[in-house]
Design an enzyme around this catalytic site. Structure first.
Site, PDB file in Angstrom:
ATOM      1  N   HIS A  38       1.064   3.290 -12.133  1.00 54.96           N
ATOM      2  CA  HIS A  38       2.484   3.406 -12.466  1.00 54.96           C
ATOM      3  C   HIS A  38       2.682   4.308 -13.678  1.00 54.96           C
ATOM      4  CE1 HIS A  38       5.177   0.269 -10.406  1.00 54.96           C
ATOM      5  NE2 HIS A  38       4.087   0.383  -9.678  1.00 54.96           N
ATOM      6  N   THR A 104       3.584   6.189  -0.364  1.00 55.55           N
ATOM      7  CA  THR A 104       4.673   7.146  -0.546  1.00 55.55           C
ATOM      8  C   THR A 104       5.408   6.965  -1.867  1.00 55.55           C
ATOM      9  OG1 THR A 104       6.174   5.695   0.690  1.00 55.55           O
ATOM     10  CG2 THR A 104       5.037   7.430   1.933  1.00 55.55           C
ATOM     11  N   GLU A 106       7.412   5.201  -5.405  1.00 59.54           N
ATOM     12  CA  GLU A 106       8.753   4.728  -5.765  1.00 59.54           C
ATOM     13  C   GLU A 106       9.392   5.725  -6.729  1.00 59.54           C
ATOM     14  OE1 GLU A 106       6.086   2.838  -7.073  1.00 59.54           O
ATOM     15  OE2 GLU A 106       5.764   1.436  -5.421  1.00 59.54           O
ATOM     16  N   ASN A 109       8.588   5.756 -10.601  1.00 58.68           N
ATOM     17  CA  ASN A 109       7.471   6.497 -11.194  1.00 58.68           C
ATOM     18  C   ASN A 109       7.493   7.983 -10.890  1.00 58.68           C
ATOM     19  OD1 ASN A 109       6.030   4.040 -12.117  1.00 58.68           O
ATOM     20  ND2 ASN A 109       5.875   3.651  -9.907  1.00 58.68           N
ATOM     21  N   GLY A 173       6.847  -0.629   6.656  1.00 60.73           N
ATOM     22  CA  GLY A 173       7.632  -0.484   7.874  1.00 60.73           C
ATOM     23  C   GLY A 173       6.792   0.077   8.998  1.00 60.73           C
ATOM     24  N   THR A 190       0.934  -5.993   1.068  1.00 63.28           N
ATOM     25  CA  THR A 190       1.031  -7.121   0.138  1.00 63.28           C
ATOM     26  C   THR A 190       1.546  -8.375   0.841  1.00 63.28           C
ATOM     27  OG1 THR A 190       3.254  -6.403  -0.537  1.00 63.28           O
ATOM     28  CG2 THR A 190       1.394  -5.651  -1.875  1.00 63.28           C
TER      29      THR A 190
END
Length: 323
Positions: A38, A104, A106, A109, A173, A190
């Site tokens: 991150h 992919t 967020e 970050n 997804g 997760t």
């Protein structure tokens, strides 16, 4: 048999603390390490975000455990050619005990350099191209690439491991899971997602083999007082309970703090996340991943009592998971 590792949360701890946790994890009987990548924490209470590659270098000298990033986004904030160099060096220092986990990302970050945050379909297209670039560079051969999203000219990595670095892909997804199955060596998630794991296998699951390993991560909050453990989760990690795509599109910790006002302690208490010191609760939650077919599950402790957590898992949880 499912193995159990420890999940190092860079958002929640400083670099020296993470290295010490890696040592404690090995001593407690965990068999591998995950580490998040991150630039920002999810909120100000977490309050940390060290540079993951420096921490991995230190861990390589502190433990003998395998390490996997969970996950690195090699598309926007860091060019895939640089990620390839970081992964190669990590694998050399860990003597081959390194896996590159990618996803992919967020906006939290990745938007920091001021560019646009692409929609999900474009981010997946970028990730697939990035993985191809990284794999070519990890061979140690000179690479030139002129693609839709990335350009690489006359790049060569001179320090590469003897064996290829496995690249595992995060997916939540259907489209992302199918991408993981098509281009990933393994699958990262997760949740104990049986349907997602089956989709990964059907999509090629391990670069066409259908047999790639599946890795999962989860969080717990060990503590003697269950109600206090619930409050700790609510205070430090309410972002876990935000719905939909908010985790991918909110740009700053302040935005996550605003959205997390919708998350109540009752939501945390009823979520099924293990809170407290009942070993049955912890064992039951982790066995759900094992029963779903995952090969490795990484556990993160939320809250300050790390030594108590590692003692608890060493004596009361990990031995039962081996039965």
């Amino acid at each position: 048999m499912t193995e159990y590792g420890y999940f190092l949360a860079c958002e929640d701890h400083g670099p020296n603390e993470l290295v010490e946790q890696a040592r404690m994890a090995e001593q407690a009987g965990f068999t591998s390490l995950w580490i998040s990548d991150h630039y920002h924490p999810w909120n100000g209470v977490q309050g940390h975000s060290p540079f993951v590659w420096s921490v991995i270098g230190a861990i390589s000298q502190a433990t003998s455990l395998p390490v996997q990033t969970a996950v690195t986004c090699p598309t926007v904030r860091v060019h895939p050619a640089v990620v390839a160099q970081a992964a190669a060096t990590s694998a050399v220092m860990l003597e081959g005990r390194f896996r590159l986990g990618v996803g992919t990302g967020e906006a939290l970050n990745e938007h920091i350099l001021g560019g646009p945050w692409p929609q999900a379909s474009v981010r997946m297209e970028m990730l697939e191209e990035a993985i191809g670039v990284i794999r070519r560079l990890l061979t140690g051969e000179e690479v030139s690439h002129h693609g839709r999203h990335y350009t690489v000219e006359n790049a060569r990595l001179y320090d590469v491991p003897d064996q290829p670095v496995p690249i595992d892909v995060s997916g939540f997804g259907p489209a992302a899971i199918e991408l993981a199955g098509r281009v990933g060596d393994g699958f990262i998630t997760t949740m104990p997602d049986v349907e997602g794991l089956e989709r990964f296998r059907r999509s090629g699951g391990g670069r066409g083999s259908g047999q790639g390993p599946a890795f999962a991560g989860t969080k717990v909050c060990y503590g003697a007082d269950r109600d206090e453990a619930v409050r700790t989760v609510h205070r430090r990690w309410p972002n876990m309970f935000l719905p939909g795509e908010l985790g991918q599109v909110l740009p700053t910790p302040a935005h996550f703090e605003q959205a997390s006002q919708l998350v109540t302690e009752e939501v945390v208490a009823g979520s099924g996340l293990p809170c407290g010191d009942d070993p049955d609760e912890h064992v039951r939650a982790l066995r759900e991943f094992a029963d779903s077919g995952f090969d490795v599950v990484h556990v993160n402790q939320i809250g300050p009592d790390l030594r108590g957590f590692f003692d608890f898992y060493r004596s009361d949880v990990l031995p039962r998971l081996k039965d």
